[in-house]
Design an enzyme around this catalytic site. Sequence first.
Site, PDB file in Angstrom:
ATOM      1  N   LYS A  76       0.799  -1.272  -0.001  1.00 31.02           N
ATOM      2  CA  LYS A  76       0.041  -0.014   0.016  1.00 31.02           C
ATOM      3  C   LYS A  76       0.991   1.379   0.095  1.00 31.02           C
ATOM      4  O   LYS A  76       1.920   1.235  -0.590  1.00 31.02           O
ATOM      5  CB  LYS A  76      -0.980   0.088   1.114  1.00 31.02           C
ATOM      6  CG  LYS A  76      -1.825  -1.433   1.457  1.00 31.02           C
ATOM      7  CD  LYS A  76      -2.823  -1.268   2.086  1.00 31.02           C
ATOM      8  CE  LYS A  76      -3.374  -2.595   2.357  1.00 31.02           C
ATOM      9  NZ  LYS A  76      -4.700  -2.609   3.092  1.00 31.02           N
TER      10      LYS A  76
ATOM     11  N   GLY B 298      -7.211  -5.323   7.303  1.00 32.03           N
ATOM     12  CA  GLY B 298      -6.750  -4.283   8.291  1.00 32.03           C
ATOM     13  C   GLY B 298      -7.472  -4.225   9.555  1.00 32.03           C
ATOM     14  O   GLY B 298      -7.216  -3.479  10.460  1.00 32.03           O
TER      15      GLY B 298
ATOM     16  N   GLU C  94     -11.237 -10.332  -1.048  1.00 33.75           N
ATOM     17  CA  GLU C  94     -10.844  -9.872  -0.074  1.00 33.75           C
ATOM     18  C   GLU C  94     -12.152  -9.014   0.400  1.00 33.75           C
ATOM     19  O   GLU C  94     -12.564  -7.945   0.059  1.00 33.75           O
ATOM     20  CB  GLU C  94      -9.875  -8.567  -0.456  1.00 33.75           C
ATOM     21  CG  GLU C  94      -8.600  -9.176  -1.100  1.00 33.75           C
ATOM     22  CD  GLU C  94      -7.704  -8.204  -0.849  1.00 33.75           C
ATOM     23  OE1 GLU C  94      -6.431  -8.450  -0.176  1.00 33.75           O
ATOM     24  OE2 GLU C  94      -7.706  -6.912  -1.075  1.00 33.75           O
TER      25      GLU C  94
ATOM     26  N   SER D 245      -6.559  -9.616   6.597  1.00 32.52           N
ATOM     27  CA  SER D 245      -6.146  -9.827   7.909  1.00 32.52           C
ATOM     28  C   SER D 245      -5.507 -11.404   7.950  1.00 32.52           C
ATOM     29  O   SER D 245      -5.406 -12.131   8.847  1.00 32.52           O
ATOM     30  CB  SER D 245      -7.229  -9.840   9.052  1.00 32.52           C
ATOM     31  OG  SER D 245      -7.426  -8.555   8.992  1.00 32.52           O
TER      32      SER D 245
ATOM     33  N   GLU E 200      -9.562  -0.458  -1.562  1.00 35.78           N
ATOM     34  CA  GLU E 200      -9.265   1.152  -1.387  1.00 35.78           C
ATOM     35  C   GLU E 200      -9.231   2.010  -2.514  1.00 35.78           C
ATOM     36  O   GLU E 200      -9.456   3.286  -2.451  1.00 35.78           O
ATOM     37  CB  GLU E 200      -7.794   1.001  -0.501  1.00 35.78           C
ATOM     38  CG  GLU E 200      -7.958   0.687   0.806  1.00 35.78           C
ATOM     39  CD  GLU E 200      -6.647  -0.264   1.278  1.00 35.78           C
ATOM     40  OE1 GLU E 200      -5.611  -0.152   0.838  1.00 35.78           O
ATOM     41  OE2 GLU E 200      -6.841  -0.797   2.581  1.00 35.78           O
TER      42      GLU E 200
ATOM     43  N   HIS F 170      -8.566  -3.079  -5.946  1.00 36.35           N
ATOM     44  CA  HIS F 170      -8.477  -2.983  -4.514  1.00 36.35           C
ATOM     45  C   HIS F 170      -9.530  -2.210  -3.914  1.00 36.35           C
ATOM     46  O   HIS F 170     -10.020  -1.071  -4.508  1.00 36.35           O
ATOM     47  CB  HIS F 170      -7.038  -2.757  -3.988  1.00 36.35           C
ATOM     48  CG  HIS F 170      -7.001  -3.104  -2.593  1.00 36.35           C
ATOM     49  ND1 HIS F 170      -7.267  -2.250  -1.618  1.00 36.35           N
ATOM     50  CD2 HIS F 170      -6.150  -4.154  -1.988  1.00 36.35           C
ATOM     51  CE1 HIS F 170      -7.008  -2.766  -0.503  1.00 36.35           C
ATOM     52  NE2 HIS F 170      -6.357  -4.010  -0.652  1.00 36.35           N
TER      53      HIS F 170
END
Length: 249
Positions: A11, A169, A163, A209, A95, A93
């Site tokens: 990241k 996270g 994911e 995670s 994000e 992703h």
Amino acid sequence: MRRKLAAGNWKMNGLSAQIEVLNDLINRHPAPTVDLLICPPATLVGAAATATAGTPLMIGGQDCHTATSGAHTGDISAEMLGDSGAGAVILGHSERREDHGEEDALVAAKTTTVQAAGLIAVVCIGETLAQREGGETLNVIKAQLAGSIPADAAADTLVVAYEPVWAIGTGKIPTLAEIAEVHDFIRAELTARFGADFADKIRLLYGGSVKPTNAEEIFAVSNVDGALVGGASLKAEDFSGIITALEAS
Ligand code: PEP
């Protein structure tokens, strides 16, 4: 047989000193029995590729533009990443989807560009907590898969990462049965759309995670061919534990 893949996503983390983690990883795993990929920030791709040249550790990007070149300030192309020594690019992703409003059609276009540049596209999909709690997980996965993977995708340079957004996270992971349900579903969807020959080649990574402490049980799940790892890929010791668990699975 699909070769398993341990992939790390750094990241927006890492200054030049972080390259030492790659040297450490190579020293710990000089001849891994699984594929290894680390995706550092774009600023480190060239240095990372130089540091890992001639080793089994592949370097990748975290995103790219759909175009090869042009007036797109601040963006980089798949061709540029390849020229810097990258062999893969993470696409879609959560994000990127959240922070930059990336939608499935854009991810599909990026997948085409990445594969045309000869790189591996690691396409990420996953549901939010609200979608899981609303019983929408498989519908979301179905739609993201259909929309993010182009009809003319090539099997040999495609990886899909499941994911769950709420597991990234947070230290929380789905139950093993939930991971199995989604991974089996993804394999079945790919088979229905592209046929068994194509679907059987695609590595399905679980991400969210993953740690050395939970890797073994996750890697024992049906249709899990490896992991996409965020936080635990920043430290050689942690990522090494995940690699060892994958090699043993
Ligand atoms: C990720 O962002 O791809 C990820 C899986 O992060 P983490 O391992 O830190 O949950």
